[in-house]
Motif scaffolding. Sequence first.
Motif, short mmCIF file in Angstrom:
data_model
loop_
_atom_site.label_atom_id
_atom_site.label_comp_id
_atom_site.label_asym_id
_atom_site.label_seq_id
_atom_site.Cartn_x
_atom_site.Cartn_y
_atom_site.Cartn_z
N ARG A 284 0.89 -1.22 0.12
CA ARG A 284 0.01 -0.09 -0.13
C ARG A 284 0.75 1.42 0.05
NH1 ARG A 284 -4.06 1.86 4.67
NH2 ARG A 284 -2.17 3.23 5.11
N VAL A 285 0.55 1.94 -0.91
CA VAL A 285 1.23 3.45 -0.85
C VAL A 285 0.05 4.68 -0.55
CG1 VAL A 285 3.01 4.68 -2.20
CG2 VAL A 285 2.60 2.49 -2.67
N SER A 286 0.43 5.37 0.52
CA SER A 286 -0.44 6.43 0.87
C SER A 286 0.53 7.56 0.72
CB SER A 286 -0.77 6.11 2.42
OG SER A 286 -1.37 4.97 2.41
N PHE A 287 -0.41 8.56 0.09
CA PHE A 287 0.20 10.01 -0.17
C PHE A 287 -0.64 10.98 0.49
CE2 PHE A 287 1.23 7.46 -4.09
CZ PHE A 287 2.58 8.06 -4.39
N VAL A 288 0.04 11.42 1.53
CA VAL A 288 -0.76 12.46 2.61
C VAL A 288 -0.25 13.71 2.01
CG1 VAL A 288 -1.23 12.94 4.91
CG2 VAL A 288 -0.79 10.59 4.33
N PHE A 289 -1.35 14.69 1.48
CA PHE A 289 -1.03 15.85 1.24
C PHE A 289 -1.58 16.74 2.23
CE2 PHE A 289 -0.86 13.95 -2.74
CZ PHE A 289 0.17 14.43 -3.39
N ARG A 290 -0.75 18.21 2.77
CA ARG A 290 -1.57 19.11 3.53
C ARG A 290 -2.46 19.90 2.70
NH1 ARG A 290 2.49 20.06 6.00
NH2 ARG A 290 2.34 19.38 8.21
#
Length: 419
Positions: free
Chosen positions: A40-46
Amino acid sequence: MIHPQPVTPASVDVARAERHQLPNGATLYLLPADEFEVLRVSFVFRAGSAVQQAPFSASTTANLLSEGTRSMTAQEIAEQLDFYGSWYDVNLDRDYAYINFAMLSKFAAETLRIAAEILLRPTFPEEELRTYCAKRRQRLEIDRTKVDVEAREAFAAALFGARHPYGTSSPAEAYDRLTRGEVEAFYRRFYTAERCIVVCSGRIGPTERAAVEALAGALPRGTESSAAAFPPIETTHDVRVAHPGAVQSSLRIGRLLFPRQHPDFVGMQVVATALGGYFGSRLMQNLREEHGYTYGVVAAMVNFEREGYFAIATQVGTDVTQPALEACYAEIERLRTEPMPDEELALVKNMMAGEMMRILDGPFGIADVTIENILCGADNGIIDENLRRIRAMTPADVQRLARKYLAREELVTVVAGDL
């Protein structure tokens, strides 16, 4: 039959994520778990709703990323993800947008190719935008006919103030005014490498790692500015939302406190769990088991990037609204004035430890906790530290925190219903 006594784990050893700073400014965290054949690859953007200028632009941007790119239609994206058995998910809160891709490790290259289209080359087609906005407006208008939604929005406004980004709620017709230009501008400003952390968990071989690094490293650079100033918090302690004809009232009781980094946050989680964090909690025993006012009631600590609060939430019959409120106040006051029995506190600790173990079961659960810890400025060592804090709590500690933070005059109360 003699059941074994529950035992709170003495410690929890969760691997720290490997941190890598990429040349473009993005930060990559790796959590290898080679025994699993998934990734799983999670991209967390502010890029949460707190930073938007046009109402609904944050959620619309996040949800339209996969609705068409320079070389793929929304249907082609969906079909390709389905073909490889991959899973794509979007979540948004006040502070962050979470873009998740889950896949079999053997199809990592193919899935990440689609992920690159979604993250790097979205086009936000006008037709898809208008369809999305029309559906969301209709859904929001329906939701706002429910007392639970009315109470939730009114509670946020009561805690923070209607102008504060954590307390504001926009009219549904703002969806009609949202333009493609505003969505694209939000994407270009906030979906940048400097505003992104990437967390990769599961079976990460050299090929998979290289593919993830290539994608994360391709995120565009932006201009990382200092956090925008929020307007002053304006708290209203008593709010009533009239909903004529409602058969139930939705209740919210709580107060503004502090975010997760505060030294008393974990202790207040114990207080909240004792009040309404499990089926046998004090509020459940009182409101449901003893009086039959409700099917369920919850109490929790809620964490945002800049703030945090304590809240109780339940729905009760209109005719028992006031008795249910008084029962909630009474349970809070009992926690403030009477030491909790050791046996009850031991049960609360075990419930909290058990929930912690449940969440940490598997690489994706560990990744979720890792993301939460990173966003709070900590690593996974905080998990064991928090468990030790929970284990160390005494009845006197619970009473002290309840007395310090849950005085009746400090509580915010919101009722939505047929008043």
